[in-house]
Design a protein around this motif. Structure first.
Motif, PDB file in Angstrom:
ATOM      1  N   SER A  19      -4.765  -9.217   4.424  1.00 35.64           N
ATOM      2  CA  SER A  19      -5.222  -8.589   5.669  1.00 35.64           C
ATOM      3  C   SER A  19      -4.107  -7.726   6.243  1.00 35.64           C
ATOM      4  CB  SER A  19      -5.624  -9.665   6.689  1.00 35.64           C
ATOM      5  OG  SER A  19      -4.472 -10.338   7.169  1.00 35.64           O
ATOM      6  N   ILE A  20      -4.486  -6.737   7.033  1.00 37.47           N
ATOM      7  CA  ILE A  20      -3.481  -5.854   7.640  1.00 37.47           C
ATOM      8  C   ILE A  20      -2.627  -6.638   8.641  1.00 37.47           C
ATOM      9  CG2 ILE A  20      -4.874  -5.035   9.589  1.00 37.47           C
ATOM     10  CD1 ILE A  20      -2.649  -2.835   7.353  1.00 37.47           C
ATOM     11  N   THR A  21      -3.206  -7.678   9.263  1.00 37.21           N
ATOM     12  CA  THR A  21      -2.444  -8.518  10.191  1.00 37.21           C
ATOM     13  C   THR A  21      -1.352  -9.280   9.448  1.00 37.21           C
ATOM     14  OG1 THR A  21      -4.390  -8.784  11.612  1.00 37.21           O
ATOM     15  CG2 THR A  21      -2.607 -10.384  11.889  1.00 37.21           C
ATOM     16  N   LYS A  22      -1.700  -9.798   8.271  1.00 36.90           N
ATOM     17  CA  LYS A  22      -0.717 -10.511   7.462  1.00 36.90           C
ATOM     18  C   LYS A  22       0.350  -9.541   6.949  1.00 36.90           C
ATOM     19  CE  LYS A  22      -0.457 -14.103   3.932  1.00 36.90           C
ATOM     20  NZ  LYS A  22      -1.243 -14.964   2.990  1.00 36.90           N
ATOM     21  N   ALA A  23      -0.070  -8.338   6.586  1.00 39.10           N
ATOM     22  CA  ALA A  23       0.879  -7.318   6.122  1.00 39.10           C
ATOM     23  C   ALA A  23       1.868  -6.977   7.233  1.00 39.10           C
ATOM     24  CB  ALA A  23       0.121  -6.063   5.686  1.00 39.10           C
ATOM     25  N   LYS A  24       1.356  -6.808   8.459  1.00 37.30           N
ATOM     26  CA  LYS A  24       2.219  -6.492   9.602  1.00 37.30           C
ATOM     27  C   LYS A  24       3.260  -7.587   9.809  1.00 37.30           C
ATOM     28  CE  LYS A  24       1.530  -7.547  13.830  1.00 37.30           C
ATOM     29  NZ  LYS A  24       1.081  -7.746  15.231  1.00 37.30           N
ATOM     30  N   SER A  25       2.813  -8.835   9.719  1.00 36.23           N
ATOM     31  CA  SER A  25       3.725  -9.972   9.903  1.00 36.23           C
ATOM     32  C   SER A  25       4.839  -9.959   8.861  1.00 36.23           C
ATOM     33  CB  SER A  25       2.929 -11.280   9.818  1.00 36.23           C
ATOM     34  OG  SER A  25       3.777 -12.388   9.972  1.00 36.23           O
ATOM     35  N   ARG A  26       4.492  -9.669   7.615  1.00 37.94           N
ATOM     36  CA  ARG A  26       5.500  -9.622   6.537  1.00 37.94           C
ATOM     37  C   ARG A  26       6.440  -8.429   6.700  1.00 37.94           C
ATOM     38  NH1 ARG A  26       2.190 -10.900   0.897  1.00 37.94           N
ATOM     39  NH2 ARG A  26       1.507 -13.025   1.426  1.00 37.94           N
ATOM     40  N   LEU A  27       5.885  -7.310   7.118  1.00 40.74           N
ATOM     41  CA  LEU A  27       6.686  -6.088   7.258  1.00 40.74           C
ATOM     42  C   LEU A  27       7.745  -6.213   8.352  1.00 40.74           C
ATOM     43  CD1 LEU A  27       3.840  -3.465   6.848  1.00 40.74           C
ATOM     44  CD2 LEU A  27       5.877  -3.625   5.406  1.00 40.74           C
ATOM     45  N   ARG A  28       7.483  -7.009   9.352  1.00 38.30           N
ATOM     46  CA  ARG A  28       8.441  -7.176  10.449  1.00 38.30           C
ATOM     47  C   ARG A  28       9.751  -7.778   9.969  1.00 38.30           C
ATOM     48  NH1 ARG A  28       5.619  -9.956  15.539  1.00 38.30           N
ATOM     49  NH2 ARG A  28       7.709  -9.630  16.356  1.00 38.30           N
ATOM     50  N   THR A  29       9.707  -8.549   8.889  1.00 41.68           N
ATOM     51  CA  THR A  29      10.922  -9.206   8.398  1.00 41.68           C
ATOM     52  C   THR A  29      11.393  -8.660   7.045  1.00 41.68           C
ATOM     53  OG1 THR A  29       9.611 -10.985   7.376  1.00 41.68           O
ATOM     54  CG2 THR A  29      10.379 -11.341   9.622  1.00 41.68           C
ATOM     55  N   GLU A  30      10.699  -7.639   6.546  1.00 42.35           N
ATOM     56  CA  GLU A  30      11.062  -7.070   5.240  1.00 42.35           C
ATOM     57  C   GLU A  30      11.733  -5.708   5.431  1.00 42.35           C
ATOM     58  OE1 GLU A  30      12.274  -6.712   2.060  1.00 42.35           O
ATOM     59  OE2 GLU A  30      10.821  -8.372   1.874  1.00 42.35           O
ATOM     60  N   HIS A  31      12.981  -5.601   4.979  1.00 40.40           N
ATOM     61  CA  HIS A  31      13.729  -4.356   5.173  1.00 40.40           C
ATOM     62  C   HIS A  31      13.885  -3.544   3.889  1.00 40.40           C
ATOM     63  CE1 HIS A  31      14.947  -5.190   9.350  1.00 40.40           C
ATOM     64  NE2 HIS A  31      14.884  -6.448   8.968  1.00 40.40           N
ATOM     65  N   ASP A  32      13.569  -4.133   2.756  1.00 40.40           N
ATOM     66  CA  ASP A  32      13.652  -3.399   1.499  1.00 40.40           C
ATOM     67  C   ASP A  32      12.495  -2.405   1.434  1.00 40.40           C
ATOM     68  OD1 ASP A  32      12.686  -3.106  -1.477  1.00 40.40           O
ATOM     69  OD2 ASP A  32      14.809  -3.628  -1.567  1.00 40.40           O
ATOM     70  N   PRO A  33      12.766  -1.108   1.262  1.00 38.96           N
ATOM     71  CA  PRO A  33      11.694  -0.097   1.306  1.00 38.96           C
ATOM     72  C   PRO A  33      10.629  -0.267   0.219  1.00 38.96           C
ATOM     73  CG  PRO A  33      13.748   0.877   0.531  1.00 38.96           C
ATOM     74  CD  PRO A  33      14.087  -0.485   1.035  1.00 38.96           C
ATOM     75  N   ASP A  34      11.044  -0.639  -0.987  1.00 37.11           N
ATOM     76  CA  ASP A  34      10.061  -0.819  -2.069  1.00 37.11           C
ATOM     77  C   ASP A  34       9.131  -1.995  -1.784  1.00 37.11           C
ATOM     78  OD1 ASP A  34      10.794   1.322  -3.736  1.00 37.11           O
ATOM     79  OD2 ASP A  34      12.487   0.186  -4.518  1.00 37.11           O
ATOM     80  N   LYS A  35       9.717  -3.091  -1.294  1.00 32.19           N
ATOM     81  CA  LYS A  35       8.895  -4.266  -0.966  1.00 32.19           C
ATOM     82  C   LYS A  35       7.984  -3.973   0.211  1.00 32.19           C
ATOM     83  CE  LYS A  35      12.170  -7.675  -2.802  1.00 32.19           C
ATOM     84  NZ  LYS A  35      13.111  -8.781  -2.460  1.00 32.19           N
ATOM     85  N   ALA A  36       8.500  -3.227   1.193  1.00 29.84           N
ATOM     86  CA  ALA A  36       7.686  -2.860   2.354  1.00 29.84           C
ATOM     87  C   ALA A  36       6.498  -2.003   1.914  1.00 29.84           C
ATOM     88  CB  ALA A  36       8.537  -2.100   3.369  1.00 29.84           C
ATOM     89  N   LEU A  37       6.754  -1.060   1.025  1.00 25.53           N
ATOM     90  CA  LEU A  37       5.697  -0.183   0.517  1.00 25.53           C
ATOM     91  C   LEU A  37       4.658  -0.986  -0.263  1.00 25.53           C
ATOM     92  CD1 LEU A  37       4.856   2.734   0.523  1.00 25.53           C
ATOM     93  CD2 LEU A  37       6.364   3.150  -1.420  1.00 25.53           C
ATOM     94  N   ALA A  38       5.135  -1.968  -1.032  1.00 30.33           N
ATOM     95  CA  ALA A  38       4.227  -2.820  -1.811  1.00 30.33           C
ATOM     96  C   ALA A  38       3.336  -3.646  -0.887  1.00 30.33           C
ATOM     97  CB  ALA A  38       5.038  -3.732  -2.730  1.00 30.33           C
ATOM     98  N   ILE A  39       3.918  -4.163   0.188  1.00 32.07           N
ATOM     99  CA  ILE A  39       3.144  -4.968   1.140  1.00 32.07           C
ATOM    100  C   ILE A  39       2.062  -4.114   1.801  1.00 32.07           C
ATOM    101  CG2 ILE A  39       3.257  -6.182   3.357  1.00 32.07           C
ATOM    102  CD1 ILE A  39       6.121  -7.084   2.506  1.00 32.07           C
ATOM    103  N   PHE A  40       2.454  -2.919   2.268  1.00 28.14           N
ATOM    104  CA  PHE A  40       1.487  -2.043   2.936  1.00 28.14           C
ATOM    105  C   PHE A  40       0.392  -1.610   1.965  1.00 28.14           C
ATOM    106  CE2 PHE A  40      -0.001   2.113   4.511  1.00 28.14           C
ATOM    107  CZ  PHE A  40      -0.437   1.724   5.773  1.00 28.14           C
ATOM    108  N   SER A  41       0.762  -1.329   0.725  1.00 21.21           N
ATOM    109  CA  SER A  41      -0.214  -0.881  -0.275  1.00 21.21           C
ATOM    110  C   SER A  41      -1.200  -1.989  -0.645  1.00 21.21           C
ATOM    111  CB  SER A  41       0.512  -0.405  -1.539  1.00 21.21           C
ATOM    112  OG  SER A  41       1.314   0.717  -1.258  1.00 21.21           O
ATOM    113  N   SER A  42      -0.778  -3.251  -0.467  1.00 18.35           N
ATOM    114  CA  SER A  42      -1.655  -4.372  -0.819  1.00 18.35           C
ATOM    115  C   SER A  42      -2.597  -4.754   0.324  1.00 18.35           C
ATOM    116  CB  SER A  42      -0.820  -5.594  -1.222  1.00 18.35           C
ATOM    117  OG  SER A  42      -0.111  -6.108  -0.111  1.00 18.35           O
ATOM    118  N   ALA A  43      -2.427  -4.125   1.489  1.00 21.20           N
ATOM    119  CA  ALA A  43      -3.298  -4.425   2.633  1.00 21.20           C
ATOM    120  C   ALA A  43      -4.678  -3.817   2.415  1.00 21.20           C
ATOM    121  CB  ALA A  43      -2.687  -3.881   3.919  1.00 21.20           C
TER     122      ALA A  43
END
Length: 396
Positions: A19-43
Motif C-alpha cells: 500500500s502507498i501508506t506502507k510505502a510512505k512509512s518505509r520511505l521515512r526511514t530509508e535514505h538509500d536512493p535505490d532502495k527508496a526508488l524500489a519501495i515507491f515503485s512497489s506501491a
C-alpha cells in the motif's frame, strides 16, 4: 529511461505490491536512493489511500534521489507517470509539478504545466499554485512575480489566497518585505482573504532584517486585519527573542499559552537554543528531557542543536547519548555535526563510540555520504569492521 529505473520498473511488476501508506512509512526511514526508488515503485497505483499520502511518498522518493544528484532518474520517474490515466486529474498532475520543485528542477515543472492542454488536464489555481511552489522550492524568487503575472494572464487563472501567499513569500525570501506588504494591500482591494499564513513570512523577514519596531507594528496590523495569531506566528516572535536570553523566550512561551495556543517542538527548540547560546547547558538538557512532558517530539533540529552545543562544551559522551536517541526516532543530525562529535570522541579516547557512530551512519545513508565517512575514518585513523564486537555493542 535510465537503466536503474527501468530495472526497478521491471521488479515492480514481478514483486508483491504494497500500500502507498506502507510505502510512505518505509520511505521515512530509508535514505538509500535505490532502495527508496524500489519501495515507491512497489506501491500499488490502485491504492485507495488519500492523495496527500501518495504525494508525500513521491516527494520523499524525489528527495532521496535529489540528495544523490540522481536528476535523470527523477525526470524518468515523473515522466513515466504521465502515461497514467490519472494524469487528466489536475491534482495528480500538480503533484508531478511539485515534485519537480522539490528537486529544484523548475524547467521540467514549467514544461509539465505547459503540457496540460496536450495531456487533457484542466487548469485552475491547483496547478497554478503548484507551479509557483515549484519556483520557490527551486529558489528562483525573482522569477515568481513574473510567473504570477504572465501565467495568470495567459491561462486566465484567477489567483486565490494561496497564490498571493506564494507571491508574498517569494518577495520575503528575496529580502523585499515592502513589496510583500504592497501585495497584501492589493489582496484587500480585490477582496482576497489575508490570513496569518500569508502574513507570517513578512513578519519573519522584518525581524530577520533587524526591523523590530516595524515588525511589532506589522503584528498589530495583522490583529487589526482580523488574522488569528497561531503557533507559527508566535514562533517567529520567539525566534527573534533567542538572542535576548532564555528568560525572554520563556515569557513569550507563557504569553503564547495565555493566548490559548500550545507551544510546540519549534517553540521549545528555541528555548533550548537560547539556553545553549547563553552557556546554560544543564538547563538546555532539561528542556530536551521534558519534551514528552510538554507533548512534543524532538525533531532533527532538536538533536542537531543539542549535539553541536554539547560538543562545543566538551560533553562528547553526552552528545553520543543524544545521537543514539536520534537514531531510534530516525531524526539524525547532519554530517558536519556528527563529524564534530566523532572528532571529539576520538580526542577523548572513546574509540568504541566513534566507531559505533560511523558504523551506524554507513548503514543508514547512501553511497555519497558513505565515501565522506570513509574519509573521516582515514583522517582519524579509525578502521571499523563488521566483526568489531565493541562497535556492535556501542551501536546496540
Amino acid at each position: 529511461m535510465p537503466s536503474t529505473l527501468r530495472h526497478l520498473r521491471h521488479l515492480s511488476t514481478t514483486t508483491q505490491k504494497i500500500s502507498i501508506t506502507k510505502a510512505k512509512s518505509r520511505l521515512r526511514t530509508e535514505h538509500d536512493p535505490d532502495k527508496a526508488l524500489a519501495i515507491f515503485s512497489s506501491a500499488s497505483s490502485n491504492d485507495s489511500s488519500p492523495p496527500v499520502v501518495s504525494r508525500y511518498a513521491q516527494d520523499l522518493t524525489v528527495r532521496r534521489l535529489a540528495k544523490s544528484h540522481r536528476f535523470d532518474d527523477i525526470e524518468s520517474l515523473m515522466e513515466s507517470q504521465k502515461s497514467d490515466p490519472k494524469i487528466k486529474q489536475e491534482p495528480f498532475l500538480s503533484s508531478l509539478i511539485r515534485s519537480y520543485g522539490v528537486a529544484g528542477m523548475f524547467d521540467q515543472a514549467l514544461k509539465t504545466y505547459q503540457e496540460m492542454d496536450q495531456l487533457g488536464t484542466p487548469r485552475s489555481c491547483i496547478s497554478f499554485n503548484a507551479l509557483l511552489s515549484a519556483c520557490i522550492q527551486s529558489k528562483l524568487y525573482k522569477k515568481v512575480p513574473v510567473l504570477f503575472s504572465e501565467i495568470s494572464e495567459k491561462y486566465r487563472v484567477l489567483p486565490d489566497t494561496v497564490s498571493y501567499g506564494m507571491l508574498v513569500k517569494a518577495y520575503c525570501e528575496d529580502g523585499k518585505p515592502e513589496k510583500a506588504i504592497e501585495v497584501l494591500g492589493e489582496m484587500e482591494k480585490k477582496g482576497v482573504e489575508v490570513t496569518a499564513i500569508v502574513c507570517t513570512p513578512v513578519l519573519n523577514c522584518l525581524y530577520s532584517k533587524g526591523k523590530k519596531d516595524e515588525a511589532e507594528r506589522f503584528l498589530d496590523g495583522m490583529v487589526e486585519r482580523g488574522c488569528e495569531l497561531d503557533a507559527v506566528v508566535y514562533n517567529v516572535k520567539i525566534s527573534n527573542a533567542v538572542s535576548q536570553g532564555p528568560e525572554r523566550v520563556k515569557e513569550l512561551i507563557e504569553e503564547m499559552e495565555n493566548y490559548g495556543l500550545k507551544p510546540d517542538t519549534i517553540s521549545y527548540n528555541y528555548l533550548m537554543t537560547s539556553y545553549c547560546t547563553s552557556g546554560m547547558m544543564e538547563e538546555a538538557k532539561k528542556v530536551y528531557e521534558e519534551f514528552r512532558v510538554h507533548g512534543c517530539k524532538a525533531n532533527a533540529a532538536t538533536f542537531r542543536t543539542l549535539v553541536f552545543n554539547l560538543c562545543k562544551n566538551g560533553e562528547y559522551e553526552k552528545g553520543y547519548e543524544i545521537f543514539k536517541d536520534s537514531v531510534k526516532v530516525h531524526r539524525i543530525p547532519d554530517f558536519n555535526t556528527l563529524k564534530y562529535l566523532v572528532k571529539g570522541l576520538v580526542e577523548k579516547k572513546k574509540i568504541k563510540e566513534a566507531k559505533g557512530l560511523i558504523r551506524t551512519m554507513k548503514k543508514k545513508f547512501p553511497l555519497n555520504l558513505l565515501n565522506a565517512w570513509k574519509k573521516v575514518e582515514e583522517n582519524l585513523g579509525l578502521h571499523s569492521t563488521e566483526e568489531d564486537k565493541e562497535v556492535k555493542e556501542a551501536t546496540a
